[in-house]
Design a protein around this motif. Sequence first.
Motif, mmCIF file in Angstrom:
data_model
loop_
_atom_site.group_PDB
_atom_site.id
_atom_site.type_symbol
_atom_site.label_atom_id
_atom_site.label_comp_id
_atom_site.label_asym_id
_atom_site.label_seq_id
_atom_site.Cartn_x
_atom_site.Cartn_y
_atom_site.Cartn_z
ATOM 1 N N TYR A 35 -3.675 -4.958 -6.060
ATOM 2 C CA TYR A 35 -4.206 -3.842 -5.282
ATOM 3 C C TYR A 35 -3.541 -2.567 -5.790
ATOM 4 C CZ TYR A 35 -6.228 -7.305 -2.222
ATOM 5 O OH TYR A 35 -6.966 -8.350 -1.729
ATOM 6 N N PHE A 36 -4.354 -1.649 -6.288
ATOM 7 C CA PHE A 36 -3.851 -0.412 -6.858
ATOM 8 C C PHE A 36 -4.185 0.763 -5.943
ATOM 9 C CE2 PHE A 36 -4.347 -3.070 -10.671
ATOM 10 C CZ PHE A 36 -3.067 -2.983 -11.164
ATOM 11 N N ASP A 37 -3.318 1.766 -5.965
ATOM 12 C CA ASP A 37 -3.447 2.951 -5.126
ATOM 13 C C ASP A 37 -4.619 3.814 -5.560
ATOM 14 O OD1 ASP A 37 -1.738 4.226 -2.912
ATOM 15 O OD2 ASP A 37 -2.164 5.917 -4.251
ATOM 16 N N SER A 62 -13.104 -3.547 -7.596
ATOM 17 C CA SER A 62 -13.899 -2.981 -6.513
ATOM 18 C C SER A 62 -13.022 -2.067 -5.676
ATOM 19 C CB SER A 62 -14.502 -4.080 -5.638
ATOM 20 O OG SER A 62 -13.478 -4.843 -5.053
ATOM 21 N N GLU A 63 -13.671 -1.185 -4.932
ATOM 22 C CA GLU A 63 -12.961 -0.324 -3.984
ATOM 23 C C GLU A 63 -12.949 -1.018 -2.632
ATOM 24 O OE1 GLU A 63 -14.499 3.614 -3.658
ATOM 25 O OE2 GLU A 63 -14.070 4.094 -5.743
ATOM 26 N N VAL A 64 -11.782 -1.025 -1.990
ATOM 27 C CA VAL A 64 -11.634 -1.626 -0.667
ATOM 28 C C VAL A 64 -11.335 -0.503 0.315
ATOM 29 C CG1 VAL A 64 -10.318 -3.238 0.736
ATOM 30 C CG2 VAL A 64 -10.755 -3.761 -1.663
ATOM 31 N N LYS A 65 -12.231 -0.310 1.279
ATOM 32 C CA LYS A 65 -12.019 0.699 2.324
ATOM 33 C C LYS A 65 -11.244 0.063 3.467
ATOM 34 C CE LYS A 65 -15.149 4.171 1.375
ATOM 35 N NZ LYS A 65 -14.624 5.484 1.340
ATOM 36 N N ASP A 72 -9.369 6.703 2.593
ATOM 37 C CA ASP A 72 -8.752 5.442 2.993
ATOM 38 C C ASP A 72 -9.343 4.289 2.184
ATOM 39 O OD1 ASP A 72 -7.244 6.758 4.868
ATOM 40 O OD2 ASP A 72 -8.547 6.260 6.549
ATOM 41 N N TYR A 73 -8.941 4.225 0.914
ATOM 42 C CA TYR A 73 -9.404 3.135 0.063
ATOM 43 C C TYR A 73 -8.331 2.805 -0.972
ATOM 44 C CZ TYR A 73 -10.378 6.481 -3.675
ATOM 45 O OH TYR A 73 -10.261 7.439 -4.638
#
Length: 81
Positions: A35-37, A62-65, A72-73
């Motif tokens: 998980y990257f910032d 993918s982007e995680v909201k 906020d992702y």
Amino acid sequence: MDLKFARTEIDEKAKKVDLAKIEATVAKDDSVIFYFDRDNSHKDLLSLQDHFEAMGKSFYMSEVKFGLSDNDYMYQVHIMS
């Protein structure tokens, strides 16, 4: 190439990681999820994708909201053999 892992607390700074450490983790396991910032540039993450695909690995991003705000992702990266 330095990337930043996703923050675990809102008020803390993101921890940096270099490509060599990511490669070492991927070499140990067949399937790894990072998980990257959101502060990472999309271009750097695409370079990471090119790097691992050149090594014959599968790469999914993918982007995680996690909130209602547009900021906020985080990026979820799944690398597997």
